[in-house]
Scaffold this motif. Structure first.
Motif, PDB file in Angstrom:
ATOM      1  N   PHE A  18      -7.270   9.687  -7.074  1.00  0.00           N
ATOM      2  CA  PHE A  18      -6.947   8.480  -6.320  1.00  0.00           C
ATOM      3  C   PHE A  18      -7.912   8.403  -5.141  1.00  0.00           C
ATOM      4  O   PHE A  18      -7.804   9.176  -4.201  1.00  0.00           O
ATOM      5  N   ASP A  19      -8.857   7.481  -5.222  1.00  0.00           N
ATOM      6  CA  ASP A  19      -9.894   7.317  -4.198  1.00  0.00           C
ATOM      7  C   ASP A  19      -9.472   6.212  -3.237  1.00  0.00           C
ATOM      8  O   ASP A  19      -9.423   5.038  -3.613  1.00  0.00           O
TER       9      ASP A  19
ATOM     10  N   THR B   9      -9.831   6.076   3.754  1.00  0.00           N
ATOM     11  CA  THR B   9      -8.619   5.858   4.549  1.00  0.00           C
ATOM     12  C   THR B   9      -7.520   6.742   3.974  1.00  0.00           C
ATOM     13  O   THR B   9      -7.714   7.406   2.958  1.00  0.00           O
ATOM     14  N   SER B  10      -6.358   6.715   4.569  1.00  0.00           N
ATOM     15  CA  SER B  10      -5.259   7.524   4.047  1.00  0.00           C
ATOM     16  C   SER B  10      -4.292   6.685   3.224  1.00  0.00           C
ATOM     17  O   SER B  10      -3.259   7.174   2.798  1.00  0.00           O
ATOM     18  N   ARG B  11      -4.619   5.424   2.977  1.00  0.00           N
ATOM     19  CA  ARG B  11      -3.704   4.562   2.231  1.00  0.00           C
ATOM     20  C   ARG B  11      -4.329   4.093   0.924  1.00  0.00           C
ATOM     21  O   ARG B  11      -5.500   3.760   0.866  1.00  0.00           O
ATOM     22  N   PHE B  12      -3.501   4.085  -0.109  1.00  0.00           N
ATOM     23  CA  PHE B  12      -3.918   3.607  -1.421  1.00  0.00           C
ATOM     24  C   PHE B  12      -3.445   2.168  -1.531  1.00  0.00           C
ATOM     25  O   PHE B  12      -2.258   1.878  -1.378  1.00  0.00           O
TER      26      PHE B  12
ATOM     27  N   HIS C  35       0.849  -1.190   0.000  1.00  0.00           N
ATOM     28  CA  HIS C  35       0.000   0.000   0.000  1.00  0.00           C
ATOM     29  C   HIS C  35       0.886   1.241   0.000  1.00  0.00           C
ATOM     30  O   HIS C  35       2.068   1.164   0.321  1.00  0.00           O
ATOM     31  N   ILE C  36       0.297   2.356  -0.388  1.00  0.00           N
ATOM     32  CA  ILE C  36       0.987   3.641  -0.346  1.00  0.00           C
ATOM     33  C   ILE C  36       0.426   4.400   0.842  1.00  0.00           C
ATOM     34  O   ILE C  36      -0.745   4.779   0.839  1.00  0.00           O
ATOM     35  N   PRO C  37       1.229   4.579   1.902  1.00  0.00           N
ATOM     36  CA  PRO C  37       0.718   5.282   3.079  1.00  0.00           C
ATOM     37  C   PRO C  37       0.564   6.776   2.804  1.00  0.00           C
ATOM     38  O   PRO C  37       1.312   7.348   2.006  1.00  0.00           O
ATOM     39  N   PHE C  38      -0.395   7.386   3.465  1.00  0.00           N
ATOM     40  CA  PHE C  38      -0.647   8.827   3.354  1.00  0.00           C
ATOM     41  C   PHE C  38      -0.750   9.253   1.885  1.00  0.00           C
ATOM     42  O   PHE C  38      -0.127  10.209   1.446  1.00  0.00           O
ATOM     43  N   ALA C  39      -1.554   8.513   1.128  1.00  0.00           N
ATOM     44  CA  ALA C  39      -1.661   8.731  -0.316  1.00  0.00           C
ATOM     45  C   ALA C  39      -2.125  10.141  -0.660  1.00  0.00           C
ATOM     46  O   ALA C  39      -1.777  10.655  -1.722  1.00  0.00           O
ATOM     47  N   ASN C  40      -2.873  10.766   0.224  1.00  0.00           N
ATOM     48  CA  ASN C  40      -3.375  12.107  -0.077  1.00  0.00           C
ATOM     49  C   ASN C  40      -2.254  13.130  -0.201  1.00  0.00           C
ATOM     50  O   ASN C  40      -2.449  14.192  -0.775  1.00  0.00           O
ATOM     51  N   ARG C  41      -1.067  12.819   0.318  1.00  0.00           N
ATOM     52  CA  ARG C  41       0.040  13.762   0.193  1.00  0.00           C
ATOM     53  C   ARG C  41       1.358  13.126  -0.253  1.00  0.00           C
ATOM     54  O   ARG C  41       2.374  13.794  -0.334  1.00  0.00           O
ATOM     55  N   SER C  42       1.344  11.818  -0.542  1.00  0.00           N
ATOM     56  CA  SER C  42       2.612  11.189  -0.913  1.00  0.00           C
ATOM     57  C   SER C  42       2.700  10.762  -2.378  1.00  0.00           C
ATOM     58  O   SER C  42       3.779  10.437  -2.845  1.00  0.00           O
ATOM     59  N   ILE C  43       1.605  10.764  -3.122  1.00  0.00           N
ATOM     60  CA  ILE C  43       1.671  10.421  -4.535  1.00  0.00           C
ATOM     61  C   ILE C  43       2.178  11.638  -5.300  1.00  0.00           C
ATOM     62  O   ILE C  43       1.579  12.706  -5.252  1.00  0.00           O
ATOM     63  N   ARG C  44       3.319  11.464  -5.993  1.00  0.00           N
ATOM     64  CA  ARG C  44       3.957  12.591  -6.668  1.00  0.00           C
ATOM     65  C   ARG C  44       3.748  12.596  -8.168  1.00  0.00           C
ATOM     66  O   ARG C  44       3.662  13.644  -8.790  1.00  0.00           O
ATOM     67  N   ASN C  45       3.716  11.403  -8.767  1.00  0.00           N
ATOM     68  CA  ASN C  45       3.677  11.330 -10.218  1.00  0.00           C
ATOM     69  C   ASN C  45       3.084   9.984 -10.620  1.00  0.00           C
ATOM     70  O   ASN C  45       2.989   9.079  -9.804  1.00  0.00           O
ATOM     71  N   TRP C  46       2.727   9.861 -11.884  1.00  0.00           N
ATOM     72  CA  TRP C  46       2.221   8.597 -12.400  1.00  0.00           C
ATOM     73  C   TRP C  46       2.431   8.553 -13.898  1.00  0.00           C
ATOM     74  O   TRP C  46       2.653   9.575 -14.539  1.00  0.00           O
ATOM     75  N   ARG C  47       2.395   7.348 -14.437  1.00  0.00           N
ATOM     76  CA  ARG C  47       2.476   7.167 -15.889  1.00  0.00           C
ATOM     77  C   ARG C  47       1.776   5.869 -16.273  1.00  0.00           C
ATOM     78  O   ARG C  47       1.602   4.988 -15.432  1.00  0.00           O
ATOM     79  N   VAL C  48       1.402   5.797 -17.532  1.00  0.00           N
ATOM     80  CA  VAL C  48       0.684   4.628 -18.050  1.00  0.00           C
ATOM     81  C   VAL C  48       1.557   4.005 -19.137  1.00  0.00           C
ATOM     82  O   VAL C  48       1.531   4.451 -20.282  1.00  0.00           O
ATOM     83  N   PRO C  49       2.347   2.969 -18.802  1.00  0.00           N
ATOM     84  CA  PRO C  49       3.242   2.377 -19.793  1.00  0.00           C
ATOM     85  C   PRO C  49       2.541   1.452 -20.779  1.00  0.00           C
ATOM     86  O   PRO C  49       3.034   1.226 -21.875  1.00  0.00           O
ATOM     87  N   GLU C  50       1.426   0.894 -20.369  1.00  0.00           N
ATOM     88  CA  GLU C  50       0.668  -0.005 -21.230  1.00  0.00           C
ATOM     89  C   GLU C  50      -0.789   0.021 -20.800  1.00  0.00           C
ATOM     90  O   GLU C  50      -1.129   0.542 -19.741  1.00  0.00           O
TER      91      GLU C  50
ATOM     92  N   ALA D 179       5.664   7.564  -5.530  1.00  0.00           N
ATOM     93  CA  ALA D 179       5.355   8.161  -4.234  1.00  0.00           C
ATOM     94  C   ALA D 179       6.622   8.859  -3.712  1.00  0.00           C
ATOM     95  O   ALA D 179       7.653   8.896  -4.386  1.00  0.00           O
ATOM     96  N   ASN D 180       6.520   9.389  -2.521  1.00  0.00           N
ATOM     97  CA  ASN D 180       7.675  10.067  -1.908  1.00  0.00           C
ATOM     98  C   ASN D 180       8.899   9.163  -1.864  1.00  0.00           C
ATOM     99  O   ASN D 180       8.779   7.945  -1.838  1.00  0.00           O
ATOM    100  N   HIS D 181      10.056   9.785  -1.820  1.00  0.00           N
ATOM    101  CA  HIS D 181      11.345   9.106  -1.683  1.00  0.00           C
ATOM    102  C   HIS D 181      11.654   8.211  -2.878  1.00  0.00           C
ATOM    103  O   HIS D 181      12.397   7.246  -2.761  1.00  0.00           O
ATOM    104  N   GLY D 182      11.050   8.497  -4.046  1.00  0.00           N
ATOM    105  CA  GLY D 182      11.351   7.745  -5.253  1.00  0.00           C
ATOM    106  C   GLY D 182      10.831   6.323  -5.270  1.00  0.00           C
ATOM    107  O   GLY D 182      11.306   5.509  -6.056  1.00  0.00           O
ATOM    108  N   ARG D 183       9.882   6.012  -4.442  1.00  0.00           N
ATOM    109  CA  ARG D 183       9.309   4.666  -4.430  1.00  0.00           C
ATOM    110  C   ARG D 183       8.282   4.550  -5.555  1.00  0.00           C
ATOM    111  O   ARG D 183       7.455   5.436  -5.746  1.00  0.00           O
TER     112      ARG D 183
END
Length: 132
Positions: free
Chosen positions: A86-87, A91-94, A38-53, A61-65
């Protein structure tokens, strides 16, 4: 007295089932499922996204994860959108029980696993190809 004997008998029958280690069974199989995360604190830790396929979303997420999300069904509009929601379901986790919202509607996550940085893997592959 009958209740004690019945309880003891049921406990004795249940003990072998409880003692079975599902993790050892999974380790022995060659096609073990990747560990869900899971991604903790998703409301403030998701930084970027991409769709490769199609129907695959890579989330930074934070810290390059990095994480790879897959969906239960097709996710219409995912490849062509510039904005995602991101719904986390209150909760605060994705996690694999969350949803990604596109302009075409919600997409239900079925799997969320941690992955290495896709940029580093791509650079390593290019360096290997250049070395040959």
């Amino acid at each position: 007295m009958k209740q004690i004997v019945t309880l003891a008998l049921l406990t004795g029958l249940a003990a072998p089932a409880l003692a079975f280690d599902h993790h050892e069974a999974a380790e022995g199989s060659e096609a073990a499922e990747p560990e869900q995360t899971h991604i903790p604190f998703a409301n403030r830790s998701i930084r970027n996204w991409r769709v490769p396929e199609r129907d695959v979303l890579l989330i930074e997420a934070n810290h390059g994860r990095w994480y790879r999300a897959e969906f239960t069904n097709r996710c219409p509009g995912l490849r062509f959108t510039e904005t995602l929601g991101f719904d986390t379901g209150g909760t605060s986790r994705f996690d694999r029980f969350s949803r990604v919202i596109t302009r075409d509607g919600p997409c239900f996550v079925s799997s969320l696993v941690a992955i290495p940085d896709p940029d580093e893997e791509e650079e390593a592959a290019e360096a290997d190809a250049a070395a040959e």
